[in-house]
Design an enzyme around this catalytic site. Structure first.
Site, PDB file in Angstrom:
ATOM      1  N   GLY A 136     -10.714 -20.837  24.654  1.00 22.33           N
ATOM      2  CA  GLY A 136      -9.652 -21.840  24.644  1.00 22.33           C
ATOM      3  C   GLY A 136      -8.923 -21.827  25.977  1.00 22.33           C
ATOM      4  N   GLY A 137      -7.680 -22.281  25.937  1.00 27.82           N
ATOM      5  CA  GLY A 137      -6.884 -22.344  27.164  1.00 27.82           C
ATOM      6  C   GLY A 137      -6.730 -20.993  27.834  1.00 27.82           C
TER       7      GLY A 137
ATOM      8  N   GLY B 272     -25.606 -31.507  60.921  1.00 27.06           N
ATOM      9  CA  GLY B 272     -24.239 -31.245  60.453  1.00 27.06           C
ATOM     10  C   GLY B 272     -24.083 -29.812  59.988  1.00 27.06           C
ATOM     11  N   ALA B 273     -25.154 -29.267  59.435  1.00 27.29           N
ATOM     12  CA  ALA B 273     -25.069 -27.895  58.923  1.00 27.29           C
ATOM     13  C   ALA B 273     -24.811 -26.902  60.058  1.00 27.29           C
ATOM     14  CB  ALA B 273     -26.338 -27.534  58.168  1.00 27.29           C
TER      15      ALA B 273
HETATM   16  C1  HXC Z   1      -3.776 -13.468  15.472  1.00 25.56           C
HETATM   17  C2  HXC Z   1      -5.906 -12.603  15.494  1.00 25.56           C
HETATM   18  C3  HXC Z   1      -6.336 -13.630  16.347  1.00 25.56           C
HETATM   19  C4  HXC Z   1      -5.375 -14.592  16.778  1.00 25.56           C
HETATM   20  C5  HXC Z   1      -8.007 -12.369  15.956  1.00 25.56           C
HETATM   21  N1  HXC Z   1      -6.986 -11.853  15.265  1.00 25.56           N
HETATM   22  N2  HXC Z   1      -7.643 -13.460  16.624  1.00 25.56           N
HETATM   23  N3  HXC Z   1      -4.642 -12.532  15.059  1.00 25.56           N
HETATM   24  N4  HXC Z   1      -4.121 -14.477  16.312  1.00 25.56           N
HETATM   25  N5  HXC Z   1      -5.703 -15.564  17.623  1.00 25.56           N
HETATM   26  C6  HXC Z   1      -6.987 -10.654  14.440  1.00 25.56           C
HETATM   27  C7  HXC Z   1      -7.785 -10.809  13.163  1.00 25.56           C
HETATM   28  O1  HXC Z   1      -6.989 -11.344  12.150  1.00 25.56           O
HETATM   29  C8  HXC Z   1      -8.204  -9.371  12.881  1.00 25.56           C
HETATM   30  O2  HXC Z   1      -7.102  -8.687  12.314  1.00 25.56           O
HETATM   31  C9  HXC Z   1      -8.393  -8.795  14.266  1.00 25.56           C
HETATM   32  O3  HXC Z   1      -7.663  -9.643  15.149  1.00 25.56           O
HETATM   33  C10 HXC Z   1      -9.830  -8.774  14.680  1.00 25.56           C
HETATM   34  O4  HXC Z   1     -10.386 -10.044  14.456  1.00 25.56           O
HETATM   35  P1  HXC Z   1     -11.792 -10.246  13.721  1.00 25.56           P
HETATM   36  O5  HXC Z   1     -11.906 -11.679  13.409  1.00 25.56           O
HETATM   37  O6  HXC Z   1     -11.930  -9.261  12.617  1.00 25.56           O
HETATM   38  O7  HXC Z   1     -12.762  -9.805  14.888  1.00 25.56           O
HETATM   39  P2  HXC Z   1     -14.176 -10.407  15.274  1.00 25.56           P
HETATM   40  O8  HXC Z   1     -15.008 -10.589  14.051  1.00 25.56           O
HETATM   41  O9  HXC Z   1     -14.688  -9.551  16.340  1.00 25.56           O
HETATM   42  O10 HXC Z   1     -13.873 -11.872  15.844  1.00 25.56           O
HETATM   43  C11 HXC Z   1     -13.117 -12.039  17.003  1.00 25.56           C
HETATM   44  C12 HXC Z   1     -12.773 -13.520  17.189  1.00 25.56           C
HETATM   45  C13 HXC Z   1     -12.072 -14.041  15.909  1.00 25.56           C
HETATM   46  C14 HXC Z   1     -14.035 -14.311  17.463  1.00 25.56           C
HETATM   47  C15 HXC Z   1     -11.875 -13.597  18.424  1.00 25.56           C
HETATM   48  O11 HXC Z   1     -11.045 -13.134  15.571  1.00 25.56           O
HETATM   49  C16 HXC Z   1     -11.480 -15.392  16.094  1.00 25.56           C
HETATM   50  O12 HXC Z   1     -12.174 -16.409  16.087  1.00 25.56           O
HETATM   51  N6  HXC Z   1     -10.148 -15.436  16.255  1.00 25.56           N
HETATM   52  C17 HXC Z   1      -9.430 -16.645  16.368  1.00 25.56           C
HETATM   53  C18 HXC Z   1      -9.656 -17.256  17.710  1.00 25.56           C
HETATM   54  C19 HXC Z   1      -8.809 -18.466  17.899  1.00 25.56           C
HETATM   55  O13 HXC Z   1      -9.056 -19.518  17.337  1.00 25.56           O
HETATM   56  N7  HXC Z   1      -7.736 -18.290  18.672  1.00 25.56           N
HETATM   57  C20 HXC Z   1      -6.866 -19.320  19.045  1.00 25.56           C
HETATM   58  C21 HXC Z   1      -7.588 -20.056  20.142  1.00 25.56           C
HETATM   59  S1  HXC Z   1      -6.624 -21.241  20.920  1.00 25.56           S
HETATM   60  P3  HXC Z   1      -7.278  -7.402  11.413  1.00 25.56           P
HETATM   61  O14 HXC Z   1      -5.925  -7.106  10.908  1.00 25.56           O
HETATM   62  O15 HXC Z   1      -8.260  -7.744  10.339  1.00 25.56           O
HETATM   63  O16 HXC Z   1      -7.788  -6.310  12.304  1.00 25.56           O
HETATM   64  C22 HXC Z   1      -5.999 -20.425  22.178  1.00 25.56           C
HETATM   65  C23 HXC Z   1      -5.172 -21.320  22.985  1.00 25.56           C
HETATM   66  C24 HXC Z   1      -4.673 -20.669  24.224  1.00 25.56           C
HETATM   67  O17 HXC Z   1      -6.167 -19.310  22.379  1.00 25.56           O
HETATM   68  C25 HXC Z   1      -3.948 -21.756  24.921  1.00 25.56           C
HETATM   69  C26 HXC Z   1      -3.380 -21.329  26.197  1.00 25.56           C
HETATM   70  C27 HXC Z   1      -2.662 -22.440  26.853  1.00 25.56           C
END
Ligand code: HXC
Length: 510
Positions: free
Chosen positions: A169-170, A404-405
């Site tokens: 993502g971002g 040119g290069a």
């Molecule tokens: C809060 C999160 C989290 C998040 C993971 N966790 N991502 N908690 N916010 N964004 C937590 C899970 O609940 C879990 O907690 C622990 O971290 C590990 O995650 P798992 O899913 O068990 O791990 P894994 O299977 O390895 O998968 C990792 C992952 C997945 C692919 C990153 O967690 C995932 O898809 N997370 C969400 C990603 C997402 O959509 N993020 C927002 C993106 S938008 P526990 O307690 O069970 O250990 C973004 C915008 C940024 O980031 C913008 C900037 C301008």
């Protein structure tokens, strides 16, 4: 008193546990180290000084107040790499997936501010599930604050990103604005939208690895500068890179002890250029033979391999190398190689790193795709980067320097300080065959005459002396003495001061 001390130790010990033993095991099971293990390997032993170990998030939604892990998913602080100071943050995937909360972001911002203020590089270790979902816009704001600091720190202190897990993502835009991105094979990925969203929107089926793994970003997209086998290798190579770089834009790069004679003669270079001008040779051989102890740290080794970029040392001093590679696309410049080299040149210039340019370029790569994809604008990036550079610059033309290069590749006309050519250099508007086809089109039916014309043209122009007569080449040098010549040239330029006209900022053709 004793109680208070042991309370502190107990709190520290809990904080060091991050997300706890189970999550640490899960991290290890993926072949990944924890944030603290990574910092330990990155920094000199015992040099890490941590900040904000007890910071916790302030979120109360979604029952978050029940769990407030110390440190909030990121370990921050400073330490040394071979005795030189760096700031570091390492996201801790074992704490809520290393997700970025308001306070997590603030911790990163704190060390970035200190890095800029105190003039030391920032190394960011990324391993995060992205914005902390429970915190909503507060998390986005935290990212925004980090992005803004990435921009302001750019060109002030070196910024290095290690991607050692998810970065999606971002969130990708913070590393994207840093100077170098290193990834770990098979355990890291970067993408703006993941495979599921891609499938929904475009119906393309792709794995995370294919979409944004280390191989993709070092070979196809050029988002990343190097890919390593595992965390340990990536951290060791980061230490190696730091050794080449100055701590900030007001300091010179470090001078390391060297054990290689600057006047070393390299007889094998006299036969590096093949007799047949169309036959390639490996420019990397020249680079390593010129470098102190043959040590070359290559940047973007797997992308646009028709140009080589990286760092060497001459007499212990860091020098950035830009070199055409005749082994790939005959060393032609094209869109990718121009972009790659332009960014490298600008990094060197921003951080006072002298540049050595090794030239064997038959021209820009012809093709409809190149033109339609904007080779004019992208090629101009390299021209622009060399043209604005004020660091000491030495150029050596080994063979072809056409059209040119020739001008683009740090020619005299772009203010290079020393322009050397080997006797094998051919500096002209174009190769003999092309020139004769244009100048003597009416005679093309007569192969004998055409061969004579070609030989005449080669005799007249396929050499360095026309340019040398005009002063565009300062001297024609013996290949075997190249190391001695360039070492002396750079030594003579240590006091160089050159400035460009005042401007708010430039307008490089992006
Ligand atoms: C809060 C999160 C989290 C998040 C993971 N966790 N991502 N908690 N916010 N964004 C937590 C899970 O609940 C879990 O907690 C622990 O971290 C590990 O995650 P798992 O899913 O068990 O791990 P894994 O299977 O390895 O998968 C990792 C992952 C997945 C692919 C990153 O967690 C995932 O898809 N997370 C969400 C990603 C997402 O959509 N993020 C927002 C993106 S938008 P526990 O307690 O069970 O250990 C973004 C915008 C940024 O980031 C913008 C900037 C301008």
């Amino acid at each position: 008193m004793h109680d208070i001390l042991s309370q502190l130790e107990a709190r520290r010990s809990t904080a060091r546990q991050g997300g706890g033993a189970r999550r640490i095991s899960a991290q290890h099971a993926k072949g990944k180290l924890t944030a603290r293990e990574r910092i330990e390997l990155l920094l000199d032993e015992g040099s890490f000084e941590e900040f904000d170990m007890f910071v916790t998030h302030r979120c109360t939604d979604f029952g978050m107040d029940a769990e407030r892990p110390a440190g909030d998913g990121v370990v921050t602080g400073w330490g040394t790499v071979n005795g030189r100071m760096v700031y570091v943050f390492a996201q801790d995937f074992t704490v809520m997936g290393g997700s970025v909360s308001e306070t997590h972001g603030a911790k990163i911002c704190k060390i970035m501010d200190m890095a800029v203020q105190n003039g030391a590089p920032v190394i960011g270790i990324n391993d995060s599930g992205g914005a902390r979902i429970q915190e909503g816009v507060a998390s986005l704001a935290a990212y925004g604050e980090v992005f803004q600091r990435n921009v302001l720190a750019s060109g002030v202190v070196p910024q290095i990103s290690l991607i050692m897990g998810p970065c999606a993502g971002g969130a990708v835009y913070s590393p994207a604005m840093t100077d170098f991105i290193f990834m770990v094979k098979d355990s890291s990925y970067m993408f703006v939208t993941g495979p599921d969203v891609v499938k929904t929107v475009t119906n393309e089926v792709v794995t995370a690895e294919d979409l944004g793994g280390a191989s993709t970003h070092t070979k196809k997209s050029s988002v990343a500068d190097a890919a390593f086998e595992n965390d340990v290798e990536a951290l060791a190579e980061t230490r190696r890179l730091i050794d080449f770089l100055p701590l900030n834009n007001r300091e010179k790069p470090p001078v390391r002890p060297f054990f290689d004679d600057p006047a070393r003669i390299e007889p094998s270079l006299d036969t590096l250029i093949p007799a047949n001008p169309n036959q390639p040779y490996d420019m990397k051989e020249l680079i390593t033979k010129l470098a102190d102890e043959g040590d070359f740290f290559e940047i973007q080794a797997a992308f646009a391999c028709n140009i080589i970029t990286g760092f060497i040392r001459l007499e212990g001093q860091t020098v950035g190398v830009v070199a055409n590679q005749p082994m790939v696309l005959a060393g032609c410049l094209d869109i990718d190689s121009s972009r790659k080299a332009a960014r490298f040149v600008r990094f060197c210039d921003a951080f006072e790193i002298p540049i050595l340019t090794l030239v064997d370029v038959p021209g820009f790569l012809p093709g409809v795709a190149q033109e339609h994809d904007g080779v004019i604008k992208h090629g101009a990036k390299l021209l622009y980067a060399f043209g604005e550079a004020t660091v000491p610059r030495v150029t050596v033309i080994t063979r072809k320097a056409y059209g040119g290069a020739y001008v683009v590749m740090a020619s005299k006309h772009l203010r290079a300080d020393f322009n050397y050519a080997w006797p094998t250099a051919e500096i002209a508007v174009m190769g003999a065959k092309g020139a004769v086809e244009i100048l003597y089109r009416s005679e093309l039916g007569d192969p004998e005459k055409t061969a004579q014309r070609t030989a005449d043209y080669e005799q007249r122009f396929a050499n360095p002396f026309v340019a040398a007569e005009k002063g565009f080449v300062d001297e024609v040098i013996m290949p075997h003495s190249t190391r001695r010549r360039i070492c002396r040239a750079f030594a003579s330029l240590r006091g160089k001061k050159q400035t460009n006209p005042w401007k708010k900022h430039d307008n490089i053709p992006l």
